[in-house]
Design an enzyme around this catalytic site. Structure first.
Site, short mmCIF file in Angstrom:
data_model
loop_
_atom_site.label_atom_id
_atom_site.label_comp_id
_atom_site.label_asym_id
_atom_site.label_seq_id
_atom_site.Cartn_x
_atom_site.Cartn_y
_atom_site.Cartn_z
N HIS A 34 0.81 -1.21 0.00
CA HIS A 34 0.00 0.00 0.00
C HIS A 34 0.85 1.27 0.00
O HIS A 34 0.38 2.32 -0.41
CB HIS A 34 -0.95 0.01 1.20
N ASP B 107 0.40 -7.70 1.17
CA ASP B 107 0.76 -6.30 1.43
C ASP B 107 2.27 -6.12 1.49
O ASP B 107 2.78 -5.40 2.34
CB ASP B 107 0.11 -5.80 2.72
N GLY C 288 3.31 5.66 11.08
CA GLY C 288 4.73 5.90 10.82
C GLY C 288 5.53 4.63 10.79
O GLY C 288 6.65 4.61 10.31
N SER D 224 4.41 1.73 9.38
CA SER D 224 4.00 0.87 8.27
C SER D 224 5.16 0.63 7.32
O SER D 224 5.77 1.57 6.82
CB SER D 224 2.86 1.54 7.50
N LEU E 148 -6.19 -24.79 -6.97
CA LEU E 148 -6.72 -26.14 -6.95
C LEU E 148 -7.75 -26.35 -8.05
O LEU E 148 -7.82 -27.42 -8.64
CB LEU E 148 -7.34 -26.41 -5.57
N GLY E 149 -8.56 -25.35 -8.33
CA GLY E 149 -9.56 -25.46 -9.38
C GLY E 149 -10.88 -26.01 -8.90
O GLY E 149 -11.54 -26.77 -9.61
N VAL E 150 -11.28 -25.60 -7.70
CA VAL E 150 -12.56 -26.06 -7.16
C VAL E 150 -13.38 -24.85 -6.71
O VAL E 150 -12.83 -23.79 -6.43
CB VAL E 150 -12.38 -27.02 -5.96
#
Length: 395
Positions: A134, A164, A245, A247, A301-303
């Site tokens: 950010h 982040d 301050g 972050s 995973l594709g679910v």
């Protein structure tokens, strides 16, 4: 939940290109603040993101400096009395830099120049800096400040909004000769942290008048789960003061090694000393991928998860499992499909870890690499099956 977190918003200064009336100014100020928050890409309900950070003195800018070994035992009070916090500040402080992010925000009637100032930590003598996503999001110009008056442009290497985290880079040859030998921090091992041991945060809360503020406390907890926009992160909890301050700044151990990247703080009436940092062992692989590829490639995973199974659901629908994730669909050609998963299966464990929530599934997936083969256990009807899943990159 909004009352639990305070925003670590970077320090913003806006410059208007027109001169609307007071009402317009108020409207634009509100909208700009909202857009600025969105541009920051923070991950939680409301974070305590930093404004500034410490400015090392010229005398401290030596990457090959040698300090005596840390003295004292393991008790935080004894360590502080022995001057260990001061040693940590001397070791790590010079590697913490200021990052100014300039970007443009669309107001109601015109475009507005806006800038945010956050913190970062130099971790490589070539000029690589880790910070929060950010802090550098949506940038059109990044500037790193080593000390007041010593600025250098920075380039984006890569960022990852999910964690982040971001990496930027400066070119030491663009600095005055006396500053080219960059100080850099050493990463520690957040997996070996013990609850109750010393923790030191370095930041610059509320502006440059409080530059190079050092706060100390203890590790309050490890692997603290925070749910952030559908992503469940495990963070270090500390009572070292992390205010606006900090972050993107550093949380250090008694050796002055970075064990976390400061990120969040709970703020509500009656609550004090609950701050959080991204464990450095979580950040390491992200940093490595950002340097190598400019982005983070995660397995999928594709679910599609239709429900989180509970004992009540099991009894109501006579299911074969009291916990797990009901798969409402399986994407053809996906790792799940290739492993043999089907619609209607209940996924109860992955890589040996029981699954009860979608967040737990994401956390397990994100802790593995593309190409790895892991074991999945499903319940189909009333029978348990173990399948081998080879993870692929998110399409």
């Amino acid at each position: 939940m909004d009352n639990f977190f305070d925003s670590h918003d970077p320090y913003y200064s806006s410059h208007r290109r027109s001169n609307p009336g007071l009402t317009v100014i108020a409207v634009v100020a509100i909208i700009s603040a909202v857009l600025g928050g969105l541009a920051a890409s923070y991950l939680g309900p409301a974070y305590v993101f930093g404004r500034y950070l410490p400015w090392p003195t010229q005398s401290g800018l030596q990457s090959n400096y040698h300090l005596p070994p840390v003295q004292g035992g393991d008790n935080p009070a004894d360590l502080a009395a022995a001057g260990v916090v001061a040693q940590v500040a001397a070791r790590l402080g010079p590697a913490v830099v200021g990052i100014t992010n300039k970007f443009t925000v669309q107001g109601v009637f015109s475009m507005y120049d806006q800038q945010s100032v956050g913190s970062g930590v130099i971790f490589d003598p070539q000029g690589y800096i880790v910070t929060n996503d950010h802090v550098v999001a949506n940038s059109r110009q990044l500037t790193v400040t080593l000390v007041p008056g010593v600025d250098v442009p920075a380039q984006m290497v890569g960022s990852d909004p999910v964690t982040d985290l971001a990496v930027i880079k400066i070119d030491p040859s663009q600095l005055p000769a006396e500053y080219r030998d960059l100080p850099y921090a050493e990463f520690g091992n957040s997996d070996t942290l013990q609850v109750g041991e010393l923790a030191v945060a370095i930041g610059n809360p509320l502006g440059l008048q409080f530059q190079r503020t050092v706060t100390a406390g203890i590790i309050s907890a490890k692997n603290r789960d925070l749910d952030m926009e559908g992503i469940q992160l495990q963070l270090i909890q500390t009572d070292a003061a992390i205010n606006s301050g900090n972050s993107g700044g550093a949380l250090a151990d008694k050796q002055g090694k970075v064990i976390g990247i400061n990120q969040a703080k709970i703020k509500m009436e009656g609550v004090e000393g609950m701050s959080f940092a991204i464990p450095i062992n979580t950040a390491r692989p992200i940093i490595e991928q950002l340097i190598q590829n400019g982005k983070v490639t995660r397995p999928f995973l594709g679910v599609t998860v239709g429900a989180e199974i509970t004992p009540d659901l099991q009894r109501t629908y006579n299911l074969g499992a009291s916990h797990g994730l009901y798969l409402s669909s399986v994407q053809p050609g996906s790792p799940a499909a290739n492993a043999g998963m089907q619609k209607g299966d209940i996924l109860i464990s992955l890589a040996g870890q029981e699954l009860r929530t979608f967040n737990e599934l994401q956390r397990v997936l994100f802790s593995h690499q593309v190409g790895q083969t892991i074991e999945a256990e499903i319940v189909r009807g009333t029978a348990n099956q173990k399948l081998q899943v080879t993870l692929a990159a998110t399409p």
